[in-house]
Motif scaffolding. Structure first.
Motif, PDB file in Angstrom:
ATOM      1  N   GLU A  80       1.021  -1.227  -0.169  1.00  0.00           N
ATOM      2  CA  GLU A  80      -0.165  -0.050  -0.032  1.00  0.00           C
ATOM      3  C   GLU A  80       0.881   1.162   0.003  1.00  0.00           C
ATOM      4  N   LEU A  81       1.998   1.042   0.642  1.00  0.00           N
ATOM      5  CA  LEU A  81       2.882   2.349   0.914  1.00  0.00           C
ATOM      6  C   LEU A  81       3.567   2.531  -0.501  1.00  0.00           C
ATOM      7  N   LEU A  82       4.337   1.514  -1.370  1.00  0.00           N
ATOM      8  CA  LEU A  82       4.784   1.536  -2.296  1.00  0.00           C
ATOM      9  C   LEU A  82       3.847   2.057  -3.435  1.00  0.00           C
ATOM     10  N   ARG A  83       2.412   1.630  -3.364  1.00  0.00           N
ATOM     11  CA  ARG A  83       1.573   2.361  -4.359  1.00  0.00           C
ATOM     12  C   ARG A  83       1.464   3.906  -4.112  1.00  0.00           C
ATOM     13  N   ALA A  84       1.481   4.214  -2.738  1.00  0.00           N
ATOM     14  CA  ALA A  84       1.037   5.542  -2.545  1.00  0.00           C
ATOM     15  C   ALA A  84       1.982   6.465  -2.560  1.00  0.00           C
ATOM     16  N   ILE A  85       3.336   6.208  -2.717  1.00  0.00           N
ATOM     17  CA  ILE A  85       4.443   7.278  -2.548  1.00  0.00           C
ATOM     18  C   ILE A  85       4.630   7.880  -3.978  1.00  0.00           C
ATOM     19  N   PRO A  86       4.765   9.199  -3.819  1.00  0.00           N
ATOM     20  CA  PRO A  86       5.042   9.924  -5.242  1.00  0.00           C
ATOM     21  C   PRO A  86       6.535   9.511  -5.656  1.00  0.00           C
ATOM     22  N   LYS A  87       6.605   9.251  -6.796  1.00  0.00           N
ATOM     23  CA  LYS A  87       8.014   9.014  -7.543  1.00  0.00           C
ATOM     24  C   LYS A  87       8.088   9.510  -8.960  1.00  0.00           C
ATOM     25  N   ALA A  88       9.221   9.484  -9.321  1.00  0.00           N
ATOM     26  CA  ALA A  88       9.638  10.100 -10.603  1.00  0.00           C
ATOM     27  C   ALA A  88      10.261   8.708 -11.451  1.00  0.00           C
ATOM     28  N   GLU A  89       9.810   8.622 -12.674  1.00  0.00           N
ATOM     29  CA  GLU A  89      10.333   7.446 -13.486  1.00  0.00           C
ATOM     30  C   GLU A  89      11.358   8.177 -14.509  1.00  0.00           C
ATOM     31  N   LEU A  90      12.424   7.515 -14.859  1.00  0.00           N
ATOM     32  CA  LEU A  90      13.579   8.097 -15.598  1.00  0.00           C
ATOM     33  C   LEU A  90      14.139   7.264 -16.541  1.00  0.00           C
ATOM     34  N   ALA A 106       0.983   5.936 -15.647  1.00  0.00           N
ATOM     35  CA  ALA A 106       1.782   6.603 -14.745  1.00  0.00           C
ATOM     36  C   ALA A 106       1.479   7.518 -13.672  1.00  0.00           C
ATOM     37  N   LYS A 107       0.081   8.253 -14.127  1.00  0.00           N
ATOM     38  CA  LYS A 107      -0.486   8.829 -12.949  1.00  0.00           C
ATOM     39  C   LYS A 107      -1.153   7.743 -12.146  1.00  0.00           C
ATOM     40  N   ALA A 108      -1.652   6.886 -12.415  1.00  0.00           N
ATOM     41  CA  ALA A 108      -2.168   5.781 -11.696  1.00  0.00           C
ATOM     42  C   ALA A 108      -1.285   5.198 -10.644  1.00  0.00           C
ATOM     43  N   ASP A 109       0.083   5.221 -10.888  1.00  0.00           N
ATOM     44  CA  ASP A 109       0.954   4.575 -10.176  1.00  0.00           C
ATOM     45  C   ASP A 109       1.590   5.691  -9.371  1.00  0.00           C
ATOM     46  N   ASN A 110       1.082   6.709  -9.164  1.00  0.00           N
ATOM     47  CA  ASN A 110       1.659   8.012  -8.517  1.00  0.00           C
ATOM     48  C   ASN A 110       3.198   8.378  -8.923  1.00  0.00           C
ATOM     49  N   VAL A 111       3.242   8.283 -10.316  1.00  0.00           N
ATOM     50  CA  VAL A 111       4.436   8.941 -10.931  1.00  0.00           C
ATOM     51  C   VAL A 111       3.830  10.342 -11.190  1.00  0.00           C
ATOM     52  N   VAL A 112       4.908  11.314 -10.400  1.00  0.00           N
ATOM     53  CA  VAL A 112       4.410  12.598 -10.601  1.00  0.00           C
ATOM     54  C   VAL A 112       5.394  13.317 -11.745  1.00  0.00           C
ATOM     55  N   HIS A 113       6.647  12.839 -12.008  1.00  0.00           N
ATOM     56  CA  HIS A 113       7.342  13.175 -12.980  1.00  0.00           C
ATOM     57  C   HIS A 113       8.049  12.137 -13.727  1.00  0.00           C
ATOM     58  N   PHE A 158      13.951  11.482  -7.422  1.00  0.00           N
ATOM     59  CA  PHE A 158      13.839  13.050  -7.575  1.00  0.00           C
ATOM     60  C   PHE A 158      15.416  13.676  -7.638  1.00  0.00           C
ATOM     61  N   GLU A 159      16.218  13.222  -6.765  1.00  0.00           N
ATOM     62  CA  GLU A 159      17.480  13.663  -6.967  1.00  0.00           C
ATOM     63  C   GLU A 159      18.096  13.557  -8.551  1.00  0.00           C
ATOM     64  N   ALA A 160      17.882  12.301  -8.892  1.00  0.00           N
ATOM     65  CA  ALA A 160      18.525  12.008 -10.126  1.00  0.00           C
ATOM     66  C   ALA A 160      17.676  12.663 -11.263  1.00  0.00           C
ATOM     67  N   SER A 161      16.882  13.248 -11.326  1.00  0.00           N
ATOM     68  CA  SER A 161      15.661  13.901 -12.166  1.00  0.00           C
ATOM     69  C   SER A 161      16.476  15.083 -12.866  1.00  0.00           C
ATOM     70  N   PHE A 162      16.006  15.380 -13.797  1.00  0.00           N
ATOM     71  CA  PHE A 162      16.549  16.935 -14.472  1.00  0.00           C
ATOM     72  C   PHE A 162      15.590  18.035 -14.384  1.00  0.00           C
ATOM     73  N   ILE A 163      15.029  17.981 -13.090  1.00  0.00           N
ATOM     74  CA  ILE A 163      14.320  19.240 -12.662  1.00  0.00           C
ATOM     75  C   ILE A 163      14.992  20.178 -11.829  1.00  0.00           C
ATOM     76  N   ALA A 207      11.866  22.354  -7.477  1.00  0.00           N
ATOM     77  CA  ALA A 207      11.012  21.286  -8.033  1.00  0.00           C
ATOM     78  C   ALA A 207      11.333  20.214  -7.176  1.00  0.00           C
ATOM     79  N   LYS A 208      12.443  19.873  -7.273  1.00  0.00           N
ATOM     80  CA  LYS A 208      13.062  18.561  -6.152  1.00  0.00           C
ATOM     81  C   LYS A 208      12.722  18.594  -4.929  1.00  0.00           C
TER      82      LYS A 208
END
Ligand code: HPA
Ligand code: ZN
Length: 346
Positions: free
Chosen positions: A14-24, A96-103, A321-326, A330-331
């Motif tokens: 449940e936690l894994l699904r809920a946390i916001p994450k970036a896909e890179l 992605a949205k359904a998986d809580n991928v925010v970026h 988030f650290e690894a993303s190019f934002i 935003a990070k």
């Protein structure tokens, strides 16, 4: 976050699904589901060498990277019009949205399409329109990374770059994908140097099937900021030390590694060792339509098989988030959302 709340093992999914994450690390052409392949084939009058959706899906039994790439390029052959590229990207962005991928930073392979006479403009405009809509309608931030196919020549990569430059503001960086063995990063030294001058972000697939030497040359010759896959780095202690010290992210794709036989089973995947060695490792889906799962499926199956904990979950999301190019602001905002999601579980 210094104090991760204790979370009962049964609440971990449940936690894994809920946390916001970036896909890179996700190839947009690898999000093309068999149903959409057949729908687009029909719409565009393209004939497919498979009789049905089921027959196509049954062909997804890969033994290595090349056995996958052959089918992946066949699947992409149904993409012809700007709307096709839009529809493909939109389907991914909704998942992605359904998986809580925010970026998300999505790879695309222009040469797979220009080789069939599809202009780069058609590819980029369709994908870009989906990115704009993702922000407006889903609240998902999405950007594009143009990948050069490493089985082709550096000259062809230069020609692709030239063709894409009128749309320079539509992509944030370049990458290197396709058949790794026999095509080391240094083959693309000059074109990556040019991209660097242009201010593009640089990434490359290295150490998926290829040796640690390819990771070294991606860093030292291409001067990439992230390594895509990189799991073979674990064979080289000096390289592991460097990746940790310089905080060079690895965009790891566990279900991809499983399906392409990089590891014999998920329990033997080295993601936990990479994290515990202090590397900025992340979890990503690579080609989700082909490898059996989108972002959360990768997280859930990997956690179940390798015994990763809630602490690792926080680290993986923070790494993404650290690894993303934002930008830094935003990070910081995403990190706060991540911590709030954990607090909600306490
Ligand atoms: N490796 C190399 N090239 C690719 C991949 C991958 O995992 N997916 C799509 N192109
Ligand atoms: Zn990949």
């Amino acid at each position: 976050m210094s104090n991760i709340p204790t979370i009962a093992p049964e609440r971990l999914p449940e936690l894994l699904r809920a946390i916001p994450k970036a896909e890179l690390h996700m190839h947009i052409e690898g999000s093309l589901e068999p149903e959409l392949i057949f729908a687009l084939a029909q719409r565009n009058g393209v004939s497919m060498p498979y009789a049905s959706v089921e027959a196509l899906r049954q062909a997804y039994a890969f033994t290595n990277l090349q056995s996958f790439l052959d089918i992946y390029y066949a699947g992409a052959s149904v993409l012809l019009k700007e709307q096709d590229f839009y529809d493909m990207a939109w389907a991914y962005l909704e998942r992605a949205k359904a998986d809580n991928v925010v970026h998300t930073e999505m790879f695309f392979d222009p040469q797979t399409h220009t080789a069939r006479g599809v202009p780069v403009k058609t590819v980029i405009e369709g994908l870009h329109r989906a990115c704009v809509d993702a922000q407006a309608k889903l609240g998902v931030s999405a950007s594009l990374i143009l990948c050069f196919l490493r089985h082709l020549s550096e000259e062809e990569a230069f020609a692709t770059l030239e063709e894409a430059l009128p749309f320079r503001d539509r992509f944030i960086g370049v990458g290197l994908d396709s058949s790794e063995l026999g095509h080391p990063p240094e083959k693309f030294a000059r074109v990556f140097a040019r991209c660097r001058e242009l201010g593009l972000h640089l990434v490359a697939h290295a150490g998926e099937e290829g040796p640690p030497a390819y990771v070294w040359s991606a860093l030292d010759v291409l001067k990439v900021e992230r390594i895509d896959h990189g799991v073979q780095a674990a064979k080289d202690p000096a390289l592991m030390k460097r990746l940790a010290q310089e905080r060079i992210p690895l965009t790891v794709c566990p279900l991809s590694n499983l399906k392409l036989c990089v590891f014999p089973d998920l329990a033997q995947h080295n993601i936990k060792a990479l994290l515990d060695a202090g590397l900025v490792a992340t979890i990503n889906s690579d080609d989700p339509a082909y490898f059996g799962g989108y972002m959360n499926e990768n997280w859930l199956q990997t956690f179940a098989a390798t015994g990763l904990t809630a602490h690792h979950a926080w680290q993986l999301a923070a790494n993404s988030f650290e690894a993303s190019f934002i930008d830094a602001a935003a990070k910081k905002a995403y990190r706060e959302r991540l911590d709030a999601a954990f607090d909600a579980f306490a």
